[in-house]
Design an enzyme around this catalytic site. Structure first.
Site, mmCIF file in Angstrom:
data_model
loop_
_atom_site.group_PDB
_atom_site.id
_atom_site.type_symbol
_atom_site.label_atom_id
_atom_site.label_comp_id
_atom_site.label_asym_id
_atom_site.label_seq_id
_atom_site.Cartn_x
_atom_site.Cartn_y
_atom_site.Cartn_z
ATOM 1 N N CYS A 1 0.832 -1.185 0.067
ATOM 2 C CA CYS A 1 -0.266 -0.256 0.067
ATOM 3 C C CYS A 1 0.767 0.715 -0.469
ATOM 4 O O CYS A 1 0.492 2.202 0.075
ATOM 5 C CB CYS A 1 -0.510 -0.712 1.147
ATOM 6 N N HIS B 1 -3.191 7.022 1.959
ATOM 7 C CA HIS B 1 -4.426 6.486 2.006
ATOM 8 C C HIS B 1 -5.341 5.644 2.642
ATOM 9 O O HIS B 1 -5.440 5.793 3.747
ATOM 10 C CB HIS B 1 -2.424 4.870 2.744
ATOM 11 N N ASN C 1 -10.160 0.151 -0.457
ATOM 12 C CA ASN C 1 -9.125 0.067 -0.253
ATOM 13 C C ASN C 1 -8.274 -0.151 -1.499
ATOM 14 O O ASN C 1 -8.722 -1.737 -1.604
ATOM 15 C CB ASN C 1 -8.081 -0.613 1.011
#
Ligand code: UT7
Length: 332
Positions: free
Chosen positions: A116, A256, A286
């Protein structure tokens, strides 16, 4: 001598059409809209459907839009870097495939895998090629087809992830705009909490690995949550302190999008009001390497030249980091 910085001179994001809602997930696994929203903030996510479609298709859409918006011809690009954990295949690199799909022919390209945090690791890398004077136009793509490694029988992970991506153009700037500072970290001891077991050199694909669902994301949610809250907040505050930034002088946090509670905790530690935090997790979930560029894409019309942005991420590896970017252009 005036310092050359890598300025973001354009951004474009792309998400596939199909929307997977919490209601649809309620029919697939034992979960509820209420649980998903209260624990994660997610309401829906986009899914790339269609035989033969992969991350390079998401990346190619983002790059095509970027080139159009910035009036750039594919031949002008010197380098393309793709941050992804879901490449079309193990090799060749999906960055190579994106270049082929969009007609970038005078460049070289490679993939970066930092889960990520990949977009930030790649931003740091891409900026160096501009700062050194080697290149004038670098494209950085963050894209993932997370649905390809998501187990839709596992309620603890299938509610989290979606497919999307974005691309930025980086060009030299000598007027004090662009990537001002970056800080990245890795801690491989965190690999036991978030991983895909099989498909690599340790456990190549076999009937057994498929039967055991080992080609999907496995996450110890609570453990990752604990490290993510601390890691993302610590590095964001560190970035503020290193650059003498106050909550007043920051225009936006670009976090994020893994969990709304992690984002809120980071913003609180930074002393930022909610309107200074880019949040679109409710509509995309996500998307791993897609989250930060998708936020920049959706907020582009609000960003003004000189705005101070803190980009921050935490992910599998563990990997984490932050970047301080001074936005280089006004809305069109
Ligand atoms: O982007 C990469 C980095 N990743 C992250 O940053 C993710 C970090 N982790 C998280 O965001 C959270 O840990 C999750 C959203 C994954 C999970 O939230 P949580 O508040 O940590 O829940 P939990 O894992 O502690 O589970 C609480 C309960 C459990 O039931 P019991 O044991 O208390 O009876 C779970 O079985 O919730 C249950 N549960 C669910 N219930 C309904 C887990 N998933 C679901 C679900 N629907 N989808």
């Amino acid at each position: 001598m005036t310092k050359v910085r890598a300025a973001i001179t354009g951004i474009h994001g792309w998400a596939p059409e199909y929307i997977l809602t919490n209601e649809e997930l309620e029919r697939m696994v034992d979960t509820s809209d209420e649980w998903i929203i209260s624990r994660t903030g997610i309401r829906e996510r986009h899914i790339l459907k269609g035989e033969g479609k992969g991350t390079s298709d998401i990346g190619a859409e983002a790059v095509k839009g970027l080139l159009k918006k910035t009036n750039t011809s594919p031949e002008e690009i010197d380098l393309l870097i793709l941050a992804t954990v879901t490449p079309d295949m193990l090799f060749p690199a999906s960055s190579n495939i994106i270049c082929d799909k969009v007609g970038i022919k005078n460049a070289w390209s490679f993939d970066i895998n930092a889960a990520c945090s990949g977009f930030l690791f790649a931003l740091n890398t891409a900026a160096k090629f501009i700062e050194s004077g080697q290149y004038k136009k670098v494209v950085l793509v963050g894209a993932d087809k997370m649905s390809s490694i998501t187990d839709y029988t596992d309620r603890t992970t299938c509610i989290l992830f979606g497919d999307a991506g974005g691309a930025v153009l980086l060009e030299p700037n000598t007027d004090g705009y662009g990537v001002m500072d970056t800080k990245n970290y890795t801690d491989g001891s965190g690999r036991i909490y978030l991983y895909q077991t099989a498909g690599g050199s340790v456990k190549p694909p076999s009937h057994e690995t498929i039967d055991a669902h080992e080609h999907f994301i496995h996450q110890e949610g609570q453990q990752v949550f604990k490290f993510a809250v601390k890691g993302m907040a610590d590095v964001s505050v560190e970035m503020m302190e290193r650059n003498n930034l106050t909550s007043d002088s920051i225009a936006y946090l670009v976090p994020h999008q893994a969990n709304l509670r992690i984002i809120d905790a980071t913003a609180r530690r930074m002393g930022l009001d909610p309107e200074k935090v880019m949040i679109n997790i409710q509509r995309y979930g996500n998307t791993t390497n897609g989250t930060i560029p998708m936020c920049l894409h959706e907020w582009e019309h609000k960003l003004k030249k000189g705005d101070n942005l803190i980009l921050a991420a935490f992910g599998g590896g563990f990997t984490w980091g932050a970047a301080y970017v001074k936005w280089a252009y006004d809305p069109a």
